[in-house]
Scaffold this motif. Structure first.
Motif, PDB file in Angstrom:
ATOM      1  N   VAL A 165      32.344  33.455  44.044  1.00  0.00           N
ATOM      2  CA  VAL A 165      32.842  33.447  45.469  1.00  0.00           C
ATOM      3  C   VAL A 165      32.262  34.529  46.073  1.00  0.00           C
ATOM      4  N   ASP A 200      35.388  35.325  50.861  1.00  0.00           N
ATOM      5  CA  ASP A 200      36.725  34.815  50.095  1.00  0.00           C
ATOM      6  C   ASP A 200      37.401  35.731  49.497  1.00  0.00           C
ATOM      7  N   THR A 210      39.668  37.370  51.852  1.00  0.00           N
ATOM      8  CA  THR A 210      40.745  36.720  52.134  1.00  0.00           C
ATOM      9  C   THR A 210      41.917  36.402  51.154  1.00  0.00           C
ATOM     10  N   SER A 211      41.402  36.474  49.711  1.00  0.00           N
ATOM     11  CA  SER A 211      42.590  36.586  48.785  1.00  0.00           C
ATOM     12  C   SER A 211      42.995  37.925  48.840  1.00  0.00           C
TER      13      SER A 211
END
Length: 206
Positions: free
Chosen positions: A57, A61, A64-65
């Motif tokens: 990833v 990303d 974002t997590s």
């Protein structure tokens, strides 16, 4: 057994060449009413961290997590994203003593590589910190698809340095990485700070 003299140097990035001021994250956490240390705690959870370190990833990303996981603590997704974005704007600082040492080593004709578990943001970070051109090779776990302390990582690093493992001196601030390097037949030193530079100069014997 007498070890061969090291003819190449492999240094870790975070904790050795790059250092982080913990006050930055602490300030963001205070501003957003978060518990102390929660940003790093969430980001470093292994099931969240491992995919970004192996290129599965992107850094974006991953963050974002982190924001998604943080949302219940702040009660609002947009506020969580803002907190993470503010935290991420700080990209650390170069340790001037380590950079001076790297320049000294390279001037002596010794190849120097950066051996780091990093994300796809590494090239941008190196540029932002004015480190482009300061190293002979950069070995990034997210490009390789394998991270320290795996033997495959160290084999790739030695190949990039065009140096046999027995002639590479590796410096890292994490015990697991140091142990992994030794298993892969590199010389390895556990970094504790610039006071170690005298030992490293002697080990390289340039």
């Amino acid at each position: 057994m007498v070890r061969e003299r090291a003819t190449a140097l492999l240094v870790d990035f975070d904790g050795v060449l790059r250092r982080w001021d913990p006050a930055v994250a602490a300030g963001v956490e205070r501003e957003y009413g978060l518990s102390s240390g929660v940003l790093a705690e969430i980001a470093m959870q292994w099931d969240r961290l491992q995919p970004v370190l192996t290129g599965q990833v992107s850094h974006a990303d991953w963050m974002t997590s982190v924001a998604d996981a943080l949302t219940p603590s702040v009660g609002d997704a947009e506020r969580a994203r803002a907190a993470v974005a503010q935290w991420q704007r700080y990209r650390g600082e170069v340790d001037p003593d380590v950079l001076a040492f790297i320049r000294e080593v390279r001037a002596a004709g010794i190849r120097v590589g950066l051996g780091t578990n990093a994300t796809d943001l590494l090239d941008a970070d190196l540029a932002a910190l004015d480190l482009v051109g300061e190293l002979d090779v950069v070995v990034n776990s997210s490009v390789l698809g394998v991270h320290k302390p795996a033997p495959e990582y160290f084999r790739a690093a030695c190949e990039a340095l065009e140096t046999a493992p027995s002639q590479v001196l590796f410096v890292d601030d994490e015990d697991r990485a140091v142990s992994g390097a030794r298993v892969a037949r590199l010389s390895a030193h556990r970094w504790s700070g610039p006071g170690d530079l005298r030992y490293l100069r002697a080990a390289l014997a340039y």
